[in-house]
Design a protein around this motif. Sequence first.
Motif, PDB file in Angstrom:
ATOM      1  N   ILE A  13       0.863  -1.231  -0.023  1.00 27.70           N
ATOM      2  CA  ILE A  13      -0.081   0.024   0.028  1.00 27.70           C
ATOM      3  C   ILE A  13       1.036   1.089  -0.021  1.00 27.70           C
ATOM      4  O   ILE A  13       1.698   1.222   0.709  1.00 27.70           O
ATOM      5  CB  ILE A  13      -1.012  -0.033   1.155  1.00 27.70           C
ATOM      6  N   PHE A  14       0.769   2.223  -0.749  1.00 21.42           N
ATOM      7  CA  PHE A  14       1.835   2.974  -1.310  1.00 21.42           C
ATOM      8  C   PHE A  14       1.491   4.290  -1.402  1.00 21.42           C
ATOM      9  O   PHE A  14       0.410   4.453  -2.231  1.00 21.42           O
ATOM     10  CB  PHE A  14       2.620   2.385  -2.527  1.00 21.42           C
ATOM     11  N   GLY A 134       1.749  -7.307   9.978  1.00 23.00           N
ATOM     12  CA  GLY A 134       1.552  -6.062   8.900  1.00 23.00           C
ATOM     13  C   GLY A 134       2.651  -5.039   9.121  1.00 23.00           C
ATOM     14  O   GLY A 134       3.524  -5.035  10.213  1.00 23.00           O
ATOM     15  N   VAL A 135       3.209  -4.391   8.291  1.00 19.34           N
ATOM     16  CA  VAL A 135       4.434  -3.384   8.564  1.00 19.34           C
ATOM     17  C   VAL A 135       4.002  -2.028   8.069  1.00 19.34           C
ATOM     18  O   VAL A 135       3.293  -1.874   7.019  1.00 19.34           O
ATOM     19  CB  VAL A 135       5.274  -3.856   7.344  1.00 19.34           C
ATOM     20  N   VAL A 136       4.449  -1.040   8.709  1.00 21.06           N
ATOM     21  CA  VAL A 136       4.425   0.489   8.442  1.00 21.06           C
ATOM     22  C   VAL A 136       5.806   0.565   8.256  1.00 21.06           C
ATOM     23  O   VAL A 136       6.737   0.815   9.335  1.00 21.06           O
ATOM     24  CB  VAL A 136       3.737   1.240   9.343  1.00 21.06           C
ATOM     25  N   LEU A 137       6.479   0.910   6.889  1.00 18.84           N
ATOM     26  CA  LEU A 137       7.856   1.166   6.890  1.00 18.84           C
ATOM     27  C   LEU A 137       8.129   2.755   7.023  1.00 18.84           C
ATOM     28  O   LEU A 137       7.663   3.690   6.589  1.00 18.84           O
ATOM     29  CB  LEU A 137       8.174   0.669   5.316  1.00 18.84           C
ATOM     30  N   THR A 138       9.265   2.795   7.922  1.00 15.61           N
ATOM     31  CA  THR A 138       9.758   4.324   7.908  1.00 15.61           C
ATOM     32  C   THR A 138      11.184   4.565   7.548  1.00 15.61           C
ATOM     33  O   THR A 138      11.666   5.630   7.611  1.00 15.61           O
ATOM     34  CB  THR A 138       9.754   4.500   9.633  1.00 15.61           C
ATOM     35  N   ILE A 139      11.741   3.763   6.832  1.00 11.21           N
ATOM     36  CA  ILE A 139      12.960   3.883   6.452  1.00 11.21           C
ATOM     37  C   ILE A 139      13.233   2.826   5.116  1.00 11.21           C
ATOM     38  O   ILE A 139      13.206   1.649   5.419  1.00 11.21           O
ATOM     39  CB  ILE A 139      14.211   3.871   7.325  1.00 11.21           C
ATOM     40  N   PHE A 172       0.828  -7.654   4.753  1.00  8.44           N
ATOM     41  CA  PHE A 172       0.944  -6.081   3.890  1.00  8.44           C
ATOM     42  C   PHE A 172       1.988  -5.224   4.412  1.00  8.44           C
ATOM     43  O   PHE A 172       2.408  -5.454   5.505  1.00  8.44           O
ATOM     44  CB  PHE A 172      -0.589  -5.685   4.276  1.00  8.44           C
ATOM     45  N   ALA A 173       2.420  -4.523   3.501  1.00  4.68           N
ATOM     46  CA  ALA A 173       3.389  -3.407   3.877  1.00  4.68           C
ATOM     47  C   ALA A 173       2.871  -1.985   3.406  1.00  4.68           C
ATOM     48  O   ALA A 173       2.594  -2.037   2.253  1.00  4.68           O
ATOM     49  CB  ALA A 173       4.671  -3.600   3.293  1.00  4.68           C
ATOM     50  N   ILE A 174       2.952  -1.067   4.439  1.00  2.15           N
ATOM     51  CA  ILE A 174       2.401   0.396   4.140  1.00  2.15           C
ATOM     52  C   ILE A 174       3.418   1.287   3.781  1.00  2.15           C
ATOM     53  O   ILE A 174       4.721   1.264   4.711  1.00  2.15           O
ATOM     54  CB  ILE A 174       1.506   0.810   5.168  1.00  2.15           C
ATOM     55  N   LEU A 175       3.732   1.778   2.642  1.00  5.42           N
ATOM     56  CA  LEU A 175       4.795   2.570   2.371  1.00  5.42           C
ATOM     57  C   LEU A 175       4.670   4.011   1.893  1.00  5.42           C
ATOM     58  O   LEU A 175       4.046   4.360   0.825  1.00  5.42           O
ATOM     59  CB  LEU A 175       5.678   1.894   1.085  1.00  5.42           C
TER      60      LEU A 175
END
Length: 389
Positions: A13-14, A134-139, A172-175
Amino acid sequence: MENFNWYNPTRIIFGRGCHREAGIWTAKYSRKVLLVYGGKSLKATGTYDAVTKSLKDAGVAYTELSGIRPNPRLNPVYEGIEICKREAIDFVLAVGGGSVIDTGKAIALGVCYNGDVWDLYGKGVKPEKKLHMGVVLTIPAAGSESSDGSVITREEGLLKRSCCSDLLFPDFAILNPELCYTLPKEQIRAGGADILAHVMERYFAPNSNNDLTDRLCEGAMKTLMKNLPVVLEDVTNYDAWAEVMWTGNVAHSGLLGKGRMDDWASHNIEHELSALYDIPHGTGLAVIFPAWMKYVYREHSWRFVQFGQRVFGIKTEGKTTDEICWEAIEDLEDFYHRIGLPASLRELGIDESNFDRMAAKATGNDGYTLGSFKKLTKNDVKEIYGLAL
Ligand code: NZQ
Ligand code: ZN
């Protein structure tokens, strides 16, 4: 092209503002989750407030495990497993970079494993089940947000080891590239070097007849090299961050290694450094990768010629193969230098005193070799540390 099967089930999810959807995506899996994050940055940047608000709005209850440090350790993993078991939590939401995500993955594995989760790291025991996560990516850096790996360091003996399994792809990964605006320059540089390394570990393969994969890799490398200097100059440049973040994801999603053999020697050689000296993984790679190249390029020099021509635009007329290969390696070193990465182990305060120990750890004391471009023994690894000095 070699036969392959490719599987990557992580939903990406970008875009702008999308970290505020963390609650909606999490609620599709669970209403009771473990929220894993790192040090001070999450609260300082406002991401913590945005993510926890979205969880509350979606009716998701959470228990926190914070303080996950770079080059993450095993003890917080045990702590997270304990919390999940005690509170009957069945979902892990990791908000951060590779260290936080890898810790979340290890916890999600450990809750479902009837034994010590460390068995699954470098001991050949294959996991059979894991909690959803799930992931919320910060870097943008490690690519763990859609990789099949998790890397953890055991405090005893400073053993940094991986677990690889199809189970480890997050659901899922939120970017959101906007979350990168607060990154310190040191982390931007290290992250960029790691992304580039993830492409190069796949690009420098002995295989030929793999044109699409070659060109995808070359496109990823050129995109990264174009946009990383831009964000270092202008940290709120959304468009450049979007390119870096998307490249970082694609670089380690598995796509760029299809139809060929990966290498990963440089990664294994570096992991000993970041385990022992606690340096950022990407910074170590910027020093190790050129040293590895100098040691191995003669094995399949045509690939270094192609790299030089297509990525750096090197003109080859009138030059020997050796000269072209060295020019390509020097162009890569120049790129690292221009963006402020160190060029040697000495610059990182590391001397030769542990080369033997690290080479032994990396190769199981010559129990196995590293890499596929050239199979490296303990002695080869020691030589590469020497070239990086
Ligand atoms: O701890 P906080 O305060 O949150 O600060 C973090 C941390 O110090 C900071 N940071 C992250 N997002 C930020 C931010 N600061 C300001 N604003 C933000 N938006 O960045 C620092 C580094 O974080 P870390 O998670 O350690 O970085 P990275 O993503 O580079 O992860 C490195 C780890 O991943 C492993 C590495 O070995 C290393 O342990 N890797 C994992 C892989 C995988 N699972 O597939 C593959 C890789 O090759 C790699 O080995
Ligand atoms: Zn890496």
